[in-house]
Design a protein around this motif. Structure first.
Motif, PDB file in Angstrom:
ATOM      1  N   GLU B 149      80.439  56.429   5.412  1.00  0.00           N
ATOM      2  CA  GLU B 149      81.165  56.162   4.298  1.00  0.00           C
ATOM      3  C   GLU B 149      82.414  57.087   3.963  1.00  0.00           C
ATOM      4  O   GLU B 149      83.629  56.458   3.796  1.00  0.00           O
ATOM      5  CB  GLU B 149      80.351  56.141   3.016  1.00  0.00           C
ATOM      6  CG  GLU B 149      79.111  55.219   3.040  1.00  0.00           C
ATOM      7  CD  GLU B 149      79.096  54.355   1.789  1.00  0.00           C
ATOM      8  OE1 GLU B 149      79.769  54.513   0.605  1.00  0.00           O
ATOM      9  OE2 GLU B 149      77.879  53.899   1.612  1.00  0.00           O
ATOM     10  N   PHE B 150      82.383  58.277   4.425  1.00  0.00           N
ATOM     11  CA  PHE B 150      83.442  59.250   4.405  1.00  0.00           C
ATOM     12  C   PHE B 150      84.249  58.960   5.362  1.00  0.00           C
ATOM     13  O   PHE B 150      85.690  58.668   4.928  1.00  0.00           O
ATOM     14  CB  PHE B 150      82.955  60.572   4.594  1.00  0.00           C
ATOM     15  CG  PHE B 150      84.159  61.697   4.474  1.00  0.00           C
ATOM     16  CD1 PHE B 150      84.533  62.163   3.476  1.00  0.00           C
ATOM     17  CD2 PHE B 150      84.264  62.228   5.589  1.00  0.00           C
ATOM     18  CE1 PHE B 150      85.538  62.874   3.320  1.00  0.00           C
ATOM     19  CE2 PHE B 150      85.532  63.032   5.852  1.00  0.00           C
ATOM     20  CZ  PHE B 150      86.041  63.624   4.683  1.00  0.00           C
ATOM     21  N   HIS B 151      83.856  58.789   6.547  1.00  0.00           N
ATOM     22  CA  HIS B 151      84.892  58.287   7.508  1.00  0.00           C
ATOM     23  C   HIS B 151      85.792  56.903   7.299  1.00  0.00           C
ATOM     24  O   HIS B 151      86.875  56.859   7.259  1.00  0.00           O
ATOM     25  CB  HIS B 151      84.227  57.937   9.068  1.00  0.00           C
ATOM     26  CG  HIS B 151      83.826  59.293   9.619  1.00  0.00           C
ATOM     27  ND1 HIS B 151      84.635  60.398   9.888  1.00  0.00           N
ATOM     28  CD2 HIS B 151      82.390  59.572  10.054  1.00  0.00           C
ATOM     29  CE1 HIS B 151      83.823  61.431  10.425  1.00  0.00           C
ATOM     30  NE2 HIS B 151      82.690  60.903  10.780  1.00  0.00           N
ATOM     31  N   THR B 152      84.887  55.786   6.634  1.00  0.00           N
ATOM     32  CA  THR B 152      85.726  54.501   6.254  1.00  0.00           C
ATOM     33  C   THR B 152      86.323  54.974   5.193  1.00  0.00           C
ATOM     34  O   THR B 152      87.730  54.391   5.344  1.00  0.00           O
ATOM     35  CB  THR B 152      84.427  54.022   5.959  1.00  0.00           C
ATOM     36  OG1 THR B 152      83.605  53.609   6.916  1.00  0.00           O
ATOM     37  CG2 THR B 152      85.157  52.274   5.568  1.00  0.00           C
ATOM     38  N   ALA B 153      86.007  55.547   4.279  1.00  0.00           N
ATOM     39  CA  ALA B 153      87.029  55.865   3.123  1.00  0.00           C
ATOM     40  C   ALA B 153      88.485  56.712   3.359  1.00  0.00           C
ATOM     41  O   ALA B 153      89.419  56.601   3.137  1.00  0.00           O
ATOM     42  CB  ALA B 153      86.411  56.566   1.921  1.00  0.00           C
ATOM     43  N   ALA B 154      88.047  57.501   4.287  1.00  0.00           N
ATOM     44  CA  ALA B 154      89.335  58.279   4.805  1.00  0.00           C
ATOM     45  C   ALA B 154      90.175  57.669   5.728  1.00  0.00           C
ATOM     46  O   ALA B 154      91.169  57.835   5.343  1.00  0.00           O
ATOM     47  CB  ALA B 154      88.625  59.906   5.614  1.00  0.00           C
ATOM     48  N   ARG B 155      89.686  56.942   6.546  1.00  0.00           N
ATOM     49  CA  ARG B 155      90.711  55.923   7.182  1.00  0.00           C
ATOM     50  C   ARG B 155      91.303  55.010   6.197  1.00  0.00           C
ATOM     51  O   ARG B 155      92.636  54.950   6.476  1.00  0.00           O
ATOM     52  CB  ARG B 155      89.746  55.249   8.086  1.00  0.00           C
ATOM     53  CG  ARG B 155      89.541  55.883   9.471  1.00  0.00           C
ATOM     54  CD  ARG B 155      89.226  54.656  10.426  1.00  0.00           C
ATOM     55  NE  ARG B 155      87.957  53.900  10.073  1.00  0.00           N
ATOM     56  CZ  ARG B 155      86.563  54.646  10.440  1.00  0.00           C
ATOM     57  NH1 ARG B 155      86.747  55.626  11.222  1.00  0.00           N
ATOM     58  NH2 ARG B 155      85.514  53.814  10.320  1.00  0.00           N
ATOM     59  N   ARG B 156      90.798  54.436   5.091  1.00  0.00           N
ATOM     60  CA  ARG B 156      91.288  53.672   4.334  1.00  0.00           C
ATOM     61  C   ARG B 156      92.573  54.384   3.378  1.00  0.00           C
ATOM     62  O   ARG B 156      93.545  53.712   3.345  1.00  0.00           O
ATOM     63  CB  ARG B 156      90.390  52.994   3.266  1.00  0.00           C
ATOM     64  CG  ARG B 156      90.699  51.829   2.630  1.00  0.00           C
ATOM     65  CD  ARG B 156      89.611  51.264   1.504  1.00  0.00           C
ATOM     66  NE  ARG B 156      89.829  52.460   0.760  1.00  0.00           N
ATOM     67  CZ  ARG B 156      88.547  52.429  -0.077  1.00  0.00           C
ATOM     68  NH1 ARG B 156      87.456  51.841   0.499  1.00  0.00           N
ATOM     69  NH2 ARG B 156      88.385  53.478  -0.701  1.00  0.00           N
ATOM     70  N   HIS B 157      92.268  55.546   3.007  1.00  0.00           N
ATOM     71  CA  HIS B 157      93.056  56.232   2.222  1.00  0.00           C
ATOM     72  C   HIS B 157      94.306  56.814   3.194  1.00  0.00           C
ATOM     73  O   HIS B 157      95.458  56.622   2.717  1.00  0.00           O
ATOM     74  CB  HIS B 157      92.687  57.533   1.701  1.00  0.00           C
ATOM     75  CG  HIS B 157      91.724  57.157   0.320  1.00  0.00           C
ATOM     76  ND1 HIS B 157      92.042  56.523  -0.859  1.00  0.00           N
ATOM     77  CD2 HIS B 157      90.280  57.084   0.125  1.00  0.00           C
ATOM     78  CE1 HIS B 157      91.353  56.415  -1.592  1.00  0.00           C
ATOM     79  NE2 HIS B 157      90.136  56.829  -1.077  1.00  0.00           N
ATOM     80  N   GLN B 158      94.032  56.948   4.464  1.00  0.00           N
ATOM     81  CA  GLN B 158      95.116  57.230   5.256  1.00  0.00           C
ATOM     82  C   GLN B 158      96.096  56.369   5.412  1.00  0.00           C
ATOM     83  O   GLN B 158      97.252  56.182   5.558  1.00  0.00           O
ATOM     84  CB  GLN B 158      94.608  57.811   6.536  1.00  0.00           C
ATOM     85  CG  GLN B 158      95.535  58.604   7.492  1.00  0.00           C
ATOM     86  CD  GLN B 158      94.930  59.463   8.627  1.00  0.00           C
ATOM     87  OE1 GLN B 158      93.754  59.039   8.914  1.00  0.00           O
ATOM     88  NE2 GLN B 158      95.433  60.338   9.152  1.00  0.00           N
ATOM     89  N   ALA B 159      95.487  55.098   5.774  1.00  0.00           N
ATOM     90  CA  ALA B 159      96.212  53.775   5.750  1.00  0.00           C
ATOM     91  C   ALA B 159      97.019  53.607   4.568  1.00  0.00           C
ATOM     92  O   ALA B 159      98.109  53.114   4.677  1.00  0.00           O
ATOM     93  CB  ALA B 159      95.555  52.665   6.086  1.00  0.00           C
TER      94      ALA B 159
END
Lengths: 246, 165
Positions: B149-159
């Motif tokens: 979930e952390f990876h997914t959220a980080a990717r989303r926020h980075q985008a």
């Protein structure tokens, strides 16, 4: 059980992720925050000597400060707690009355214990809290619903107690004030000298307020304030009662 | 008790979502509660007791915060992007810290606490298992899910951040 490397030091983490994780390093309590906790813990328990003993055991330098300094901190801490603390709590809990719907995102229960809807008829248990004069050698009868069978007697009682109180809190968070009150009743019946007895009463006042029973909330709140005038929760109770006064 | 555990409990409260404006009061409340129960705390289990209390206090604090303001995630990220385009390191760290809070807020509670204890506080699996009175295998699987979930959220926020600039 192998320990996976921490993400921060793991090549699979992106630089962005590492920045996020590294930002945690900025989190450090101030010395005054620590002093306040030390003071309030000591003052509330009436165990300044014990606190000094603990401090001496873990941090030799603290012992040099001596009991005089501790006493001073206790007074300062108590004053801060009743002024600054009250202000912050009032500011943050001012709006309970206007809340009509359940919170959009109710916090999940923090224990892996199923939330039951009927708390009645919990099996009788002897808890150390029931026998305050002989806490060390109480024989515990574990309830059949003991969530973690391997926990030691003290831990399992505490786990059950937390689970019991969590159920009440979860009911409140889910918007069911009536059920929260029923679960607070169940908690207090089972753990009359429980660790979270004061928190349970705060929850009761909140639940009564939410369901519009202002008289009930005031009665319970005033009783709490009379019994625990120096509790950190006192400010919160006052704030809730204040907010619910027309 | 205060000296040995204060920093850990204070940071755990932060990690469990107590806002900085309430953090010192929350920490004080944990130790006050514990001090009321000194005689019933089993010797050696002080840390578990304090952490269990901290979870309860943090849940209360989150509830207050939900009451006082409800800020949609996207809005918060947008305002963060607006207010701090400064490349300076301090500002960047503060941004990152705020974003980390948002991501933690998005994790289910049981994943959040394991992630905080393992990844941020550097506790071992065994220590966490004791602290939460939960089997190590369960802790490990929660950590796996929390990381996903952390990876997914980080990717989303980075985008999101990429879109803002």
């Amino acid at each position: 059980m192998s320990e996976p490397p921490r993400l921060l030091g793991d090549p699979s983490a992106t630089p962005f992720e590492r920045d996020l994780l590294a930002s945690w390093d900025t989190e450090q309590p101030s010395a005054s925050a620590r002093a306040r906790a030390l003071a309030v813990a000591g003052a509330a328990a009436g165990t300044l000597a014990a606190a000094a003993g603990t401090a001496a055991g873990t941090a030799p330098k603290a012992a040099a400060a001596g009991a005089g300094a501790l006493t001073k901190w206790a007074v300062v801490g108590a004053v801060i707690a009743s002024t600054v603390g009250a202000g912050v709590v009032v500011a943050l809990t001012r709006a309970p009355q206007s809340e009509t719907a359940a919170p959009a995102k109710a916090p999940a229960t923090t224990l892996a214990v199923p939330v039951v809807s009927t708390p009645i008829a919990e099996p009788p248990t002897v808890s150390p809290a029931d026998l305050p004069t002989a806490p060390a050698s109480v024989s515990i009868t574990p309830a059949p619903s003991t969530p973690r069978a391997r926990a030691s007697a003290g831990e399992s009682t505490l786990s059950e107690e937390i689970a019991s109180f969590d159920r009440a809190r979860a009911a409140f968070d889910a918007g069911s004030a009536d059920q929260a009150i029923a679960l607070v009743d169940a908690y207090e019946k089972r753990f009359p000298s429980g660790t979270f007895i004061q928190e349970a009463e705060v929850l009761r006042v909140e639940a009564l307020t939410r369901k519009g029973d202002r008289d009930g909330a005031h009665r319970v709140g005033q009783r709490f304030l009379a019994a625990h005038p120096t509790s950190p929760h006192a400010a919160r109770i006052r704030a809730i009662l204040h907010a619910s006064t027309p | 008790m205060v000296d040995g555990h204060f920093d850990f409990i204070w940071r755990s409260l932060r990690g469990l979502g107590v806002p900085s404006a309430m953090i010192d009061d929350a920490a004080q409340q944990v130790f006050w509660t514990a001090s009321q129960k000194l005689d019933t705390i089993v010797v050696g289990s002080e840390r578990s007791f304090l952490f269990a209390t901290a979870r309860g206090v943090a849940a209360n604090a989150r509830r207050s915060r939900l009451r006082s303001r409800e800020l949609p995630d996207e809005e918060a990220v947008a305002s963060y992007a607006d207010h701090s385009p400064d490349p300076e390191q301090v500002a960047a760290s503060r941004q990152a810290r705020r974003l980390l809070d948002r991501i933690l807020d998005g994790l289910p509670e049981e994943l959040r606490e394991v992630f905080v204890l393992y990844e941020l506080e550097g506790q071992t699996m065994a220590e966490i298992a004791t602290l939460l009175a939960t089997p190590t295998g369960t802790i490990a699987s929660r950590l796996r899910r929390a990381r996903e979930e952390f990876h997914t959220a980080a990717r989303r926020h980075q985008a999101n951040r990429g879109n803002e600039t």
